[in-house]
Structure formats: structure tokens, C-alpha cells
Design a protein around this motif. Structure first.
Motif, PDB file in Angstrom:
ATOM      1  N   SER A   1     -26.972   8.454 -16.898  1.00  0.00           N
ATOM      2  CA  SER A   1     -28.378   8.172 -16.620  1.00  0.00           C
ATOM      3  C   SER A   1     -28.575   7.521 -15.261  1.00  0.00           C
ATOM      4  CB  SER A   1     -28.972   7.266 -17.715  1.00  0.00           C
ATOM      5  OG  SER A   1     -28.922   7.898 -18.969  1.00  0.00           O
ATOM      6  N   VAL A   2     -27.749   6.500 -14.973  1.00  0.00           N
ATOM      7  CA  VAL A   2     -27.872   5.793 -13.695  1.00  0.00           C
ATOM      8  C   VAL A   2     -27.437   6.691 -12.548  1.00  0.00           C
ATOM      9  CG1 VAL A   2     -27.083   3.817 -12.352  1.00  0.00           C
ATOM     10  CG2 VAL A   2     -27.582   3.542 -14.792  1.00  0.00           C
ATOM     11  N   PHE A   3     -26.388   7.470 -12.758  1.00  0.00           N
ATOM     12  CA  PHE A   3     -25.934   8.387 -11.715  1.00  0.00           C
ATOM     13  C   PHE A   3     -27.061   9.364 -11.356  1.00  0.00           C
ATOM     14  CE2 PHE A   3     -23.773  11.901  -9.738  1.00  0.00           C
ATOM     15  CZ  PHE A   3     -22.645  11.367  -9.134  1.00  0.00           C
ATOM     16  N   PHE A   4     -27.796   9.832 -12.347  1.00  0.00           N
ATOM     17  CA  PHE A   4     -28.909  10.754 -12.107  1.00  0.00           C
ATOM     18  C   PHE A   4     -30.007  10.078 -11.283  1.00  0.00           C
ATOM     19  CE2 PHE A   4     -32.948  12.727 -13.786  1.00  0.00           C
ATOM     20  CZ  PHE A   4     -32.834  13.900 -13.046  1.00  0.00           C
ATOM     21  N   MET A   5     -30.329   8.847 -11.614  1.00  0.00           N
ATOM     22  CA  MET A   5     -31.361   8.113 -10.847  1.00  0.00           C
ATOM     23  C   MET A   5     -30.914   7.907  -9.406  1.00  0.00           C
ATOM     24  SD  MET A   5     -32.971   5.332 -13.523  1.00  0.00           S
ATOM     25  CE  MET A   5     -31.427   4.664 -14.108  1.00  0.00           C
TER      26      MET A   5
ATOM     27  N   LYS B   1      -2.205  -1.229 -16.612  1.00  0.00           N
ATOM     28  CA  LYS B   1      -2.663   0.115 -16.247  1.00  0.00           C
ATOM     29  C   LYS B   1      -3.758   0.623 -17.167  1.00  0.00           C
ATOM     30  CE  LYS B   1       1.691   1.530 -14.083  1.00  0.00           C
ATOM     31  NZ  LYS B   1       2.791   2.535 -14.079  1.00  0.00           N
ATOM     32  N   THR B   2      -3.651   0.323 -18.444  1.00  0.00           N
ATOM     33  CA  THR B   2      -4.682   0.738 -19.399  1.00  0.00           C
ATOM     34  C   THR B   2      -5.694  -0.386 -19.586  1.00  0.00           C
ATOM     35  OG1 THR B   2      -3.344  -0.028 -21.258  1.00  0.00           O
ATOM     36  CG2 THR B   2      -3.102   2.272 -20.591  1.00  0.00           C
ATOM     37  N   SER B   3      -6.845  -0.038 -20.139  1.00  0.00           N
ATOM     38  CA  SER B   3      -7.915  -1.030 -20.283  1.00  0.00           C
ATOM     39  C   SER B   3      -8.431  -1.099 -21.715  1.00  0.00           C
ATOM     40  CB  SER B   3      -9.074  -0.667 -19.344  1.00  0.00           C
ATOM     41  OG  SER B   3     -10.154  -1.558 -19.530  1.00  0.00           O
ATOM     42  N   LYS B   4      -8.808  -2.299 -22.112  1.00  0.00           N
ATOM     43  CA  LYS B   4      -9.436  -2.504 -23.419  1.00  0.00           C
ATOM     44  C   LYS B   4     -10.953  -2.581 -23.296  1.00  0.00           C
ATOM     45  CE  LYS B   4      -5.416  -5.078 -25.147  1.00  0.00           C
ATOM     46  NZ  LYS B   4      -4.941  -6.379 -25.671  1.00  0.00           N
ATOM     47  N   CYS B   5     -11.461  -2.367 -22.093  1.00  0.00           N
ATOM     48  CA  CYS B   5     -12.907  -2.475 -21.853  1.00  0.00           C
ATOM     49  C   CYS B   5     -13.659  -1.331 -22.520  1.00  0.00           C
ATOM     50  CB  CYS B   5     -13.193  -2.465 -20.347  1.00  0.00           C
ATOM     51  SG  CYS B   5     -12.450  -3.833 -19.454  1.00  0.00           S
ATOM     52  N   ARG B   6     -14.902  -1.605 -22.844  1.00  0.00           N
ATOM     53  CA  ARG B   6     -15.772  -0.590 -23.445  1.00  0.00           C
ATOM     54  C   ARG B   6     -16.784  -0.155 -22.395  1.00  0.00           C
ATOM     55  NH1 ARG B   6     -17.984  -2.574 -29.139  1.00  0.00           N
ATOM     56  NH2 ARG B   6     -18.613  -0.385 -29.154  1.00  0.00           N
ATOM     57  N   ILE B   7     -16.901   1.143 -22.216  1.00  0.00           N
ATOM     58  CA  ILE B   7     -17.866   1.649 -21.237  1.00  0.00           C
ATOM     59  C   ILE B   7     -18.825   2.615 -21.919  1.00  0.00           C
ATOM     60  CG2 ILE B   7     -16.256   1.412 -19.303  1.00  0.00           C
ATOM     61  CD1 ILE B   7     -15.837   4.448 -19.461  1.00  0.00           C
TER      62      ILE B   7
ATOM     63  N   PHE C   1     -23.062  -0.502  -7.021  1.00  0.00           N
ATOM     64  CA  PHE C   1     -22.843   0.367  -8.176  1.00  0.00           C
ATOM     65  C   PHE C   1     -22.275  -0.329  -9.408  1.00  0.00           C
ATOM     66  CE2 PHE C   1     -22.748   3.494  -4.669  1.00  0.00           C
ATOM     67  CZ  PHE C   1     -23.721   4.367  -5.132  1.00  0.00           C
ATOM     68  N   ALA C   2     -21.439  -1.338  -9.232  1.00  0.00           N
ATOM     69  CA  ALA C   2     -20.768  -1.952 -10.387  1.00  0.00           C
ATOM     70  C   ALA C   2     -21.751  -2.451 -11.452  1.00  0.00           C
ATOM     71  CB  ALA C   2     -19.844  -3.074  -9.924  1.00  0.00           C
ATOM     72  N   PRO C   3     -22.795  -3.235 -11.073  1.00  0.00           N
ATOM     73  CA  PRO C   3     -23.704  -3.733 -12.101  1.00  0.00           C
ATOM     74  C   PRO C   3     -24.704  -2.689 -12.602  1.00  0.00           C
ATOM     75  CG  PRO C   3     -24.398  -4.517  -9.949  1.00  0.00           C
ATOM     76  CD  PRO C   3     -23.111  -3.788  -9.740  1.00  0.00           C
ATOM     77  N   ARG C   4     -24.840  -1.583 -11.889  1.00  0.00           N
ATOM     78  CA  ARG C   4     -25.786  -0.551 -12.295  1.00  0.00           C
ATOM     79  C   ARG C   4     -25.145   0.465 -13.244  1.00  0.00           C
ATOM     80  NH1 ARG C   4     -27.426  -2.123  -7.238  1.00  0.00           N
ATOM     81  NH2 ARG C   4     -29.685  -2.161  -6.837  1.00  0.00           N
ATOM     82  N   LEU C   5     -23.958   0.939 -12.884  1.00  0.00           N
ATOM     83  CA  LEU C   5     -23.309   1.979 -13.679  1.00  0.00           C
ATOM     84  C   LEU C   5     -22.629   1.434 -14.931  1.00  0.00           C
ATOM     85  CD1 LEU C   5     -21.687   4.002 -10.760  1.00  0.00           C
ATOM     86  CD2 LEU C   5     -23.550   4.793 -12.221  1.00  0.00           C
ATOM     87  N   PHE C   6     -22.242   0.151 -14.890  1.00  0.00           N
ATOM     88  CA  PHE C   6     -21.472  -0.420 -15.992  1.00  0.00           C
ATOM     89  C   PHE C   6     -21.981  -1.814 -16.343  1.00  0.00           C
ATOM     90  CE2 PHE C   6     -18.612   2.360 -13.533  1.00  0.00           C
ATOM     91  CZ  PHE C   6     -18.270   3.269 -14.516  1.00  0.00           C
ATOM     92  N   ASP C   7     -21.552  -2.299 -17.492  1.00  0.00           N
ATOM     93  CA  ASP C   7     -21.793  -3.684 -17.874  1.00  0.00           C
ATOM     94  C   ASP C   7     -20.910  -4.550 -16.988  1.00  0.00           C
ATOM     95  OD1 ASP C   7     -21.581  -6.239 -19.093  1.00  0.00           O
ATOM     96  OD2 ASP C   7     -22.183  -5.398 -21.020  1.00  0.00           O
ATOM     97  N   PHE C   8     -21.510  -5.494 -16.267  1.00  0.00           N
ATOM     98  CA  PHE C   8     -20.750  -6.250 -15.285  1.00  0.00           C
ATOM     99  C   PHE C   8     -19.673  -7.123 -15.930  1.00  0.00           C
ATOM    100  CE2 PHE C   8     -20.056  -9.270 -11.765  1.00  0.00           C
ATOM    101  CZ  PHE C   8     -19.799  -8.337 -10.769  1.00  0.00           C
ATOM    102  N   GLN C   9     -19.903  -7.545 -17.169  1.00  0.00           N
ATOM    103  CA  GLN C   9     -18.866  -8.309 -17.867  1.00  0.00           C
ATOM    104  C   GLN C   9     -17.608  -7.471 -18.067  1.00  0.00           C
ATOM    105  OE1 GLN C   9     -20.293 -11.492 -17.342  1.00  0.00           O
ATOM    106  NE2 GLN C   9     -19.006 -11.797 -19.156  1.00  0.00           N
TER     107      GLN C   9
END
Length: 305
Positions: free
Chosen positions: A297-301, A284-290, A262-270
Motif C-alpha cells: 500500500s505504501v509503495f503504491f502511494m 542472519k534470520t529475523s524474528k520480526c513481524r512485517i 522509508f523505514a517508518p513508512r513501509l514498516f513498523d519502526f519498532q
């Protein structure tokens, strides 16, 4: 019948809310407090919804929610406030509130909000019932010989709901407030796909508005805007939780099958790798962009598979 608990320092507001809830017939007030430090998890046994003031003299609403969640309360929170500060409102949503009731109290607004929360609670109960029924039938199917000539009693929607529930459990977000919203979105995607439309092209806010329109019927512009923002916050909070859960799995075991799939499919692996580094550093908090759009879309597939 919904069981409510009021945490509000203004006795007049408490009486108004109590009268509105009694008149609505949606539930009952099972307890009250004038400040967050007067409430413990023991008082909330069987409580479905806590109506809580944002600004209180000793322990404010956000601090109270954090305390009660840490003690194990898993019910819903509705914030009652006249605060318009976007940062404070955003923090309240991130902490887990479902929606706001604005002060000064408006009877029609309160009843409208409570009815929509009642609808969501009913939906959650229905999804739980479907899940339990599917589990029972799955056990029976394994115990009894299969009849190849027998037609399946489940519709495509039942299958999609079951698969979505399984995915929610795998991703560690089955208990998130946005889980019922996500199931509704998957059903909406499936309906649009059957019509030959491209659900992924729709703007997210328009998507949320379509779901709310289907769930509640016509809403006035102000109520629709508020409900869209609330759903947007629930979905984003849930996606962030899935993001952190997968990153945590990868940090513990890079070969974990759930992480690998799931990690590389649902999100940008970087971004996943960056979140793993943040978790390792104790942030605890994140600076990542999701991308919520990509996640949906991927969850639906995955749910269709």
C-alpha cells in the motif's frame, strides 16, 4: 529462446525434460549434470534457468543453489522434486527458487510452468527496456531546451513503472525475483483506483490470483494455487530483503535519507529497530513481524507521488 541447464541425478528424468523443452520450442539445454558438486559458475555463462532436483546423493538442490548464488549466478531456479515436506519446500523458496515441478514428470505441467517462466523473463526484459529508454530520454531532456507546449509521450502507466523502478533501486531490491511481480501489482492498483475501487481491501492471495489471471489467462485450479504460492513467496522474500536493507542503512547511518523516509513508512519502526539489533548481533534470520499488505500500500502511494 531460453537457455536451460539441468541438474538431476536421474538420467531418465533428464532425457524427459530435454525432450519436453525441445518440443516446446521455448529454448535449449546448454548443459547437464547429475549432481550439484559437478556444476560451477563457469558452466552457467549465459544460462537463464536452472532446472534442479531437490534430493541428490552428494550435494542437494538447496545446497547447490546456495553455492551457485555465492559464486554469482543470478538466473532463475525451478525445483524438480517429489518431496511434499512443507519445511523443505519453504526453505527452497526462501533460497530463491521460482516454482516447483512435481515428480513424476507430467509433460503438460512442465510445459505450462516453462511457458509461465518464459513470460516472466519476457516481462523482466520489457521492464529493463523501458527503464533504459526512460534514462536515455531523461538525459536528452536535460540536454535539450524543454518545449512547454509539447505533450508528454509517457502515459500514467509509464510514469508509475519508472517511479516503481526507482523505488526498487532505492530499497535495494531491483534484482529480486519479486520485482516484476511488484510492478504488475502497482499497475493493477492504479487500474483499480481509476475505476474507483479500493485495491488495498483485497486479500493478498486474491490479489496475486488476479495478477496471474491477467498475465496468463485462465489456469486450472492446481496450477493457479501453485503459481499463487510461488508469487507469495517471491513477494515476501523481496519485502524481507527491503526490510533488512533499510535496517542495515539505519545501522550504518541513522540520518541516511533513504532510511529516514522509508523505514517508518513501509514498516513498523519498532520492528526496524529490532532488526537493527539483530544485524548488530550478527543474526542472519529475523524474528520480526512485517506486513506485506502495508508495504504494498505504501509503495503504491510512493510510486504515485
Amino acid at each position: 529462446m531460453i537457455r536451460f541447464f539441468l541438474i538431476e541425478d536421474d538420467a531418465v528424468i533428464r532425457r524427459m525434460l530435454e525432450r519436453i523443452i525441445q518440443d516446446s520450442g521455448l529454448g535449449e539445454i546448454v548443459g547437464q549434470a547429475s549432481d550439484g558438486n559437478q556444476v560451477s559458475i563457469d558452466q552457467l555463462y549465459g544460462v537463464d534457468v536452472v532446472l534442479i532436483d531437490l534430493l541428490m546423493p552428494e550435494l542437494d538442490g538447496i545446497q547447490t543453489i546456495k553455492k551457485l548464488q555465492a559464486e554469482g549466478f543470478a538466473g532463475r531456479f525451478i525445483m524438480v522434486s517429489q518431496v511434499e515436506n512443507k519445511e523443505m519446500i519453504g526453505e527452497a523458496y526462501l533460497q530463491g527458487i521460482d516454482t516447483f515441478i512435481q515428480k513424476p514428470i507430467n509433460r503438460l505441467e512442465v510445459m505450462s510452468v516453462l511457458r509461465r517462466v518464459a513470460d516472466y523473463l519476457s516481462l523482466e526484459a520489457s521492464l529493463l527496456s523501458i527503464r533504459k529508454s526512460l534514462q536515455i530520454l531523461d538525459i536528452k531532456g536535460k540536454q535539450e531546451p524543454a518545449d512547454q507546449g509539447q505533450k508528454s509521450s509517457f502515459t500514467e502507466q509509464d510514469h508509475l513503472t519508472q517511479k516503481a523502478q526507482q523505488l526498487l533501486l532505492q530499497l535495494g531490491i531491483a534484482s529480486e525475483a519479486g520485482a516484476p511481480d511488484l510492478v504488475l501489482i502497482m499497475q493493477w492498483f492504479a487500474q483499480e483506483e481509476r475505476r474507483g475501487d479500493q485495491p488495498r481491501d483485497i486479500q493478498l492471495k486474491e490479489l496475486y490470483a488476479q495478477i496471474l489471471l491477467k498475465l496468463h489467462g485462465n489456469l486450472d485450479e492446481q496450477s493457479m494455487g501453485k503459481e499463487v504460492r510461488a508469487m507469495e513467496q517471491r513477494i515476501r522474500r523481496m519485502v524481507l530483503q527491503a526490510f533488512s536493507h533499510l535496517s542495515s542503512l539505519g545501522l550504518t547511518d541513522y540520518a541516511n535519507p533513504t532510511f529516514e523516509h522509508f523505514a517508518p513508512r513501509l514498516f513498523d519502526f519498532q520492528e526496524i529497530r529490532q532488526r537493527m539489533q539483530e544485524l548488530e548481533a550478527g543474526e542472519k534470520t529475523s524474528k520480526c513481524r512485517i506486513s506485506v499488505r502495508k508495504f504494498l500500500s505504501v509503495f503504491f502511494m510512493e510510486a504515485k507521488a
